[in-house]
Design a protein around this motif. Structure first.
Motif, PDB file in Angstrom:
ATOM      1  N   ALA A 434      33.647 181.838  70.446  1.00 56.76           N
ATOM      2  CA  ALA A 434      34.036 180.774  71.380  1.00 56.76           C
ATOM      3  C   ALA A 434      32.969 180.571  72.452  1.00 56.76           C
ATOM      4  O   ALA A 434      32.602 179.432  72.773  1.00 56.76           O
ATOM      5  N   ARG A 435      32.443 181.664  73.022  1.00 57.97           N
ATOM      6  CA  ARG A 435      31.410 181.517  74.062  1.00 57.97           C
ATOM      7  C   ARG A 435      30.106 180.980  73.475  1.00 57.97           C
ATOM      8  O   ARG A 435      29.381 180.227  74.128  1.00 57.97           O
ATOM      9  N   TRP A 436      29.781 181.381  72.255  1.00 57.29           N
ATOM     10  CA  TRP A 436      28.563 180.859  71.612  1.00 57.29           C
ATOM     11  C   TRP A 436      28.665 179.343  71.449  1.00 57.29           C
ATOM     12  O   TRP A 436      27.723 178.608  71.762  1.00 57.29           O
ATOM     13  N   THR A 437      29.809 178.883  70.960  1.00 58.81           N
ATOM     14  CA  THR A 437      30.008 177.441  70.805  1.00 58.81           C
ATOM     15  C   THR A 437      29.913 176.739  72.149  1.00 58.81           C
ATOM     16  O   THR A 437      29.293 175.667  72.266  1.00 58.81           O
ATOM     17  N   SER A 438      30.509 177.334  73.171  1.00 60.66           N
ATOM     18  CA  SER A 438      30.437 176.748  74.506  1.00 60.66           C
ATOM     19  C   SER A 438      28.999 176.690  75.008  1.00 60.66           C
ATOM     20  O   SER A 438      28.591 175.716  75.651  1.00 60.66           O
ATOM     21  N   MET A 439      28.216 177.713  74.703  1.00 60.33           N
ATOM     22  CA  MET A 439      26.817 177.732  75.121  1.00 60.33           C
ATOM     23  C   MET A 439      26.026 176.616  74.444  1.00 60.33           C
ATOM     24  O   MET A 439      25.193 175.957  75.079  1.00 60.33           O
ATOM     25  N   PRO A 443      24.253 174.421  77.711  1.00 62.94           N
ATOM     26  CA  PRO A 443      23.430 175.625  77.901  1.00 62.94           C
ATOM     27  C   PRO A 443      22.687 175.685  79.226  1.00 62.94           C
ATOM     28  O   PRO A 443      21.517 176.066  79.284  1.00 62.94           O
ATOM     29  N   VAL A 444      23.319 175.324  80.325  1.00 61.34           N
ATOM     30  CA  VAL A 444      22.613 175.302  81.600  1.00 61.34           C
ATOM     31  C   VAL A 444      22.503 176.710  82.180  1.00 61.34           C
ATOM     32  O   VAL A 444      23.385 177.556  81.985  1.00 61.34           O
ATOM     33  N   ALA A 445      21.452 176.941  82.936  1.00 61.64           N
ATOM     34  CA  ALA A 445      21.196 178.271  83.498  1.00 61.64           C
ATOM     35  C   ALA A 445      22.249 178.687  84.514  1.00 61.64           C
ATOM     36  O   ALA A 445      22.466 179.883  84.743  1.00 61.64           O
ATOM     37  N   GLU A 446      22.920 177.701  85.128  1.00 61.12           N
ATOM     38  CA  GLU A 446      23.950 178.023  86.126  1.00 61.12           C
ATOM     39  C   GLU A 446      25.135 178.772  85.521  1.00 61.12           C
ATOM     40  O   GLU A 446      25.951 179.344  86.244  1.00 61.12           O
ATOM     41  N   ARG A 447      25.234 178.801  84.204  1.00 60.77           N
ATOM     42  CA  ARG A 447      26.339 179.494  83.547  1.00 60.77           C
ATOM     43  C   ARG A 447      26.000 180.968  83.260  1.00 60.77           C
ATOM     44  O   ARG A 447      26.749 181.653  82.592  1.00 60.77           O
ATOM     45  N   SER A 466      35.775 186.939  82.370  1.00 60.05           N
ATOM     46  CA  SER A 466      36.817 186.305  81.548  1.00 60.05           C
ATOM     47  C   SER A 466      36.877 184.801  81.776  1.00 60.05           C
ATOM     48  O   SER A 466      37.477 184.075  80.986  1.00 60.05           O
ATOM     49  N   ASP A 467      36.232 184.326  82.840  1.00 60.62           N
ATOM     50  CA  ASP A 467      36.135 182.889  83.103  1.00 60.62           C
ATOM     51  C   ASP A 467      35.219 182.258  82.058  1.00 60.62           C
ATOM     52  O   ASP A 467      34.059 182.648  81.907  1.00 60.62           O
ATOM     53  N   SER A 468      35.707 181.263  81.351  1.00 67.00           N
ATOM     54  CA  SER A 468      34.970 180.683  80.213  1.00 67.00           C
ATOM     55  C   SER A 468      33.703 179.939  80.626  1.00 67.00           C
ATOM     56  O   SER A 468      32.916 179.554  79.763  1.00 67.00           O
ATOM     57  N   ARG A 469      33.506 179.744  81.931  1.00 68.09           N
ATOM     58  CA  ARG A 469      32.265 179.051  82.328  1.00 68.09           C
ATOM     59  C   ARG A 469      31.041 179.921  82.105  1.00 68.09           C
ATOM     60  O   ARG A 469      29.922 179.430  82.023  1.00 68.09           O
ATOM     61  N   TRP A 470      31.206 181.267  82.050  1.00 68.10           N
ATOM     62  CA  TRP A 470      30.050 182.148  81.923  1.00 68.10           C
ATOM     63  C   TRP A 470      29.655 182.325  80.462  1.00 68.10           C
ATOM     64  O   TRP A 470      30.500 182.582  79.605  1.00 68.10           O
ATOM     65  N   ILE A 471      28.367 182.173  80.204  1.00 66.61           N
ATOM     66  CA  ILE A 471      27.831 182.389  78.852  1.00 66.61           C
ATOM     67  C   ILE A 471      26.803 183.515  78.840  1.00 66.61           C
ATOM     68  O   ILE A 471      26.351 183.932  77.775  1.00 66.61           O
ATOM     69  N   GLY A 472      26.426 183.992  80.026  1.00 57.99           N
ATOM     70  CA  GLY A 472      25.431 185.046  80.108  1.00 57.99           C
ATOM     71  C   GLY A 472      25.612 185.887  81.356  1.00 57.99           C
ATOM     72  O   GLY A 472      26.326 185.497  82.292  1.00 57.99           O
ATOM     73  N   LEU A 473      24.974 187.037  81.361  1.00 64.33           N
ATOM     74  CA  LEU A 473      25.049 187.953  82.489  1.00 64.33           C
ATOM     75  C   LEU A 473      23.676 188.549  82.741  1.00 64.33           C
ATOM     76  O   LEU A 473      23.014 189.022  81.826  1.00 64.33           O
ATOM     77  N   GLY A 499      32.707 188.195  75.213  1.00 67.36           N
ATOM     78  CA  GLY A 499      32.074 187.320  74.238  1.00 67.36           C
ATOM     79  C   GLY A 499      30.770 186.702  74.680  1.00 67.36           C
ATOM     80  O   GLY A 499      30.242 185.822  73.991  1.00 67.36           O
ATOM     81  N   LEU A 500      30.208 187.141  75.810  1.00 71.75           N
ATOM     82  CA  LEU A 500      28.969 186.535  76.282  1.00 71.75           C
ATOM     83  C   LEU A 500      27.838 186.789  75.284  1.00 71.75           C
ATOM     84  O   LEU A 500      27.534 187.937  74.957  1.00 71.75           O
ATOM     85  N   PRO A 501      27.196 185.746  74.786  1.00 73.81           N
ATOM     86  CA  PRO A 501      26.129 185.939  73.799  1.00 73.81           C
ATOM     87  C   PRO A 501      24.791 186.327  74.419  1.00 73.81           C
ATOM     88  O   PRO A 501      23.872 186.704  73.702  1.00 73.81           O
ATOM     89  N   LEU A 502      24.676 186.245  75.744  1.00 82.93           N
ATOM     90  CA  LEU A 502      23.396 186.489  76.407  1.00 82.93           C
ATOM     91  C   LEU A 502      23.578 187.517  77.528  1.00 82.93           C
ATOM     92  O   LEU A 502      24.417 187.328  78.415  1.00 82.93           O
ATOM     93  N   VAL A 503      22.816 188.604  77.466  1.00 77.78           N
ATOM     94  CA  VAL A 503      22.803 189.603  78.531  1.00 77.78           C
ATOM     95  C   VAL A 503      21.334 189.956  78.802  1.00 77.78           C
ATOM     96  O   VAL A 503      20.553 190.147  77.870  1.00 77.78           O
ATOM     97  N   LEU A 504      20.964 190.025  80.082  1.00 78.27           N
ATOM     98  CA  LEU A 504      19.585 190.325  80.458  1.00 78.27           C
ATOM     99  C   LEU A 504      19.556 191.460  81.467  1.00 78.27           C
ATOM    100  O   LEU A 504      20.469 191.594  82.291  1.00 78.27           O
ATOM    101  N   TRP A 505      18.505 192.275  81.423  1.00 72.52           N
ATOM    102  CA  TRP A 505      18.314 193.308  82.435  1.00 72.52           C
ATOM    103  C   TRP A 505      16.836 193.654  82.555  1.00 72.52           C
ATOM    104  O   TRP A 505      16.009 193.251  81.725  1.00 72.52           O
ATOM    105  N   HIS A 506      16.524 194.407  83.601  1.00 77.37           N
ATOM    106  CA  HIS A 506      15.144 194.787  83.868  1.00 77.37           C
ATOM    107  C   HIS A 506      15.170 196.197  84.452  1.00 77.37           C
ATOM    108  O   HIS A 506      16.048 196.525  85.248  1.00 77.37           O
TER     109      HIS A 506
END
Length: 574
Positions: A434-439, A443-447, A466-473, A499-506
């Motif tokens: 579901a989150r992938w489809t939403s992305m 696909p804006v960076a604000e999400r 759990s808020d569906s607006r988020w597609i990444g962290l 379900g977030l398809p995108l996760v980033l870290w450093h």
């Protein structure tokens, strides 16, 4: 105008028949309307399951509608039915009326709408169509017949007969005309249990086609068949082009009316080219003319050529920790040899020391490049890793160590991390999809959720995500090897579960610097969708101490799932 598919719920129709018929009804209506000069897309329409309500603009003459539309509907019905088995063929009942109606928040209402639907259910019309070989029962209200049809001899008012209509509280009469009846006796219907596929070409044409296809040898036939069918049917392996063609002749056309076998021959013609390709294209064009589908095929041809993306291959590595020795791991790989084939076969499985992992990956890559020597596609390397191994420094790995001058992987490939933990947890897959489809839709960076904003007491990270607006962290610290028990949820687990398809870290960047970097990489026209490629581009142009060189991108596509129980195509490499 109200429309209904006759005998839609016939128990001989399977689910795929119902879907085909329903889609076909709208295609028949659209083509018929357009051919008589009514802008179908400009008409207000409401779907009614096995039928529809259509409001024709008052600017279109009613007499022209009564004169021209029935025969155009019959012509399109004949074309549709000519490429369908009996269970997927259809007849239509159409009722026409005129009057003043209103629109509210839920649709159109008014007595004329009610009357049009009552006329559509007239029992005399149902029986007349059922017991004839006609394709269309047109029911005109008494008002429409008197004011429109009876006033214009061109509409053949003498072909209508009066019928009584008694449906629920409605009692009245209407005028019925059957269209599309044949003067010759209809051909016998097949027995209900027998699946019949209409022949595509006469025997002599088939023999000529066989003589051309039998001599052609093409690789990746399953991919070509998938293109022809739109992956609507299960694809098996084929030993020859002719065998693949014969397989496709057992399938009817989709809503576009073009049989998959015809599409397949056109694809083959484009692949082989030369005189043979020209002869095959002539056969395709001739078949399209017979089916009156030349404009459709030309439109599909232009769309297919215009929409053809840059081909891309994937080499996927799955890295699992050894259950006994933490210094060892198990490496599996999948090599995609055709951009259209998925999933590819599993290759070798290796048990090795983690310190040797980069060198074994190098060996697999070199072997893959040898197999791809005739390809011009770009390549993405995916590293599907367990949580314990997410800190592997894949962005600094190199290949061709044996040359004495190893080359960094990032120079030649887009590199992405994936979560083995989530792939193995099927109960997390639904929200992931579901989150992938939403992305893909937005696909804006604000999400992408910012670091540091997730650990307020009332809103722990799992509640926030759990808020569906988020597609990444963007994580504010690298994920731990083993999450510790704590009162606050662990960020990576929360992201995977949500379900977030995108996760980033450093490993070391300050939160504000990391967020600025992510916004810059995802700030282009493609937004988040371009992030893996933008990360590579920035890496290639970065200084040695630039933040992007250690930025980890976990990019997880739920459509790229692997079966870890699949046998290896290279058991000797285990």
């Amino acid at each position: 105008m109200t429309v209904d598919i006759a005998d839609f719920t016939n128990d001989q129709r399977m689910a795929f028949h119902l879907s085909d018929v329903r889609a076909g009804m709208y295609e028949v209506l659209r083509r018929a309307f357009d051919s008589v000069g009514i802008d179908y897309e400009g008409c207000d329409r409401e779907d009614r399951g096995d039928g529809a309500l259509i409001l024709v603009p008052a600017t279109f003459p009613k007499s022209e509608l009564a004169d021209k539309l029935p025969e155009r509907l019959v012509a399109e019905l004949r074309r549709f039915n000519s490429t369908r088995v009996p269970e997927a063929q259809m007849k239509l009942r159409v009722a026409v009326h005129a009057g003043d109606i209103r629109r509210d928040d839920h649709g159109w209402i008014g007595v004329p709408v009610n009357v049009a639907f009552r006329l559509l259910d007239a029992q005399d019309a149902k029986l007349a169509l059922r017991h004839s070989d006609g394709l269309l029962a047109l029911v005109a209200s008494d008002h429409f017949y008197t004011e429109v049809i009876l006033q214009d001899p061109g509409t053949a008012p003498e072909s209508y007969r009066q019928i009584d209509v008694m449906i629920k509280t409605y009692k009245g009469h209407a005028w019925l005309c059957l269209h599309g009846e044949n003067s010759a006796p209809p051909p016998p219907r097949a027995e209900p249990a027998e699946q019949v596929v209409l022949p595509l070409n006469p025997v002599d044409e088939r023999d000529e086609l066989e003589s051309h296809l039998f001599k052609i040898d093409l690789p990746h036939l399953t991919s070509l068949v998938s293109q022809a069918t739109g992956a609507a049917v299960a694809v098996e392996s084929f030993s020859s082009v002719w065998e693949a063609y014969r397989h496709l002749t057992d399938f009817n056309a989709g809503p576009d009316g073009v049989p998959p076998a015809v599409k397949f021959v056109e694809i083959v013609a484009q692949k082989v080219g030369g005189d043979t390709g020209a002869r095959l294209q002539e056969w395709v064009d001739q078949s399209a003319r017979k089916l009156r589908r030349t404009p459709v095929l030309e439109e599909q041809r232009e769309t297919r050529l215009a929409a053809q993306p840059d081909p891309q291959l994937h080499l996927v590595f799955a890295i699992e920790p050894d259950s006994i020795d933490s210094d060892r791991c198990i490496l599996s790989s999948w090599r995609q040899d055709n951009p259209l084939d998925w999933p590819p076969q599993r290759n070798g499985v290796h048990e090795l020391s983690i310190s040797d992992l980069e060198y074994q990956v190098d060996e697999v890559i070199v072997q893959a490049e040898g197999a791809w020597s005739d390809q011009a596609a770009s390549v993405t390397l995916e590293f599907l890793t367990a949580r314990q191994l997410l800190q592997l420094p894949i962005y600094s790995w190199r290949k061709e160590h044996s040359s004495g001058d190893p080359r960094p992987l990032v120079l030649d490939y887009t590199l992405i991390m994936r979560s083995l933990e989530r792939m193995n947890a099927k109960h997390w897959h639904r929200p992931w999809r579901a989150r992938w489809t939403s992305m893909l839709e937005n696909p804006v960076a604000e999400r992408i959720h910012s670091p540091g904003a997730s650990r307020t007491g009332e809103n722990p990270i799992d509640a926030v995500l759990s808020d569906s607006r988020w597609i990444g962290l963007v994580m504010d610290e690298p994920p731990s090897v083993r999450p510790e028990s704590r009162t606050a949820p662990e960020s990576l687990t929360a992201a995977l579960r949500a379900g977030l398809p995108l996760v980033l870290w450093h490993p070391s960047a300050a939160p504000e610097d990391l967020r600025a970097l992510v916004d810059r990489l995802a700030g282009g026209p493609g937004g988040v969708l371009d992030l893996p490629e933008q990360r590579r581009a920035a890496h290639l142009s970065a200084d040695a101490d630039a933040l992007v060189r250690e930025l980890v991108v976990l990019w997880d596509d739920p459509n790229r799932i692997f079966d870890f129980g699949q046998a290896s195509s290279n058991p000797a490499g285990q």
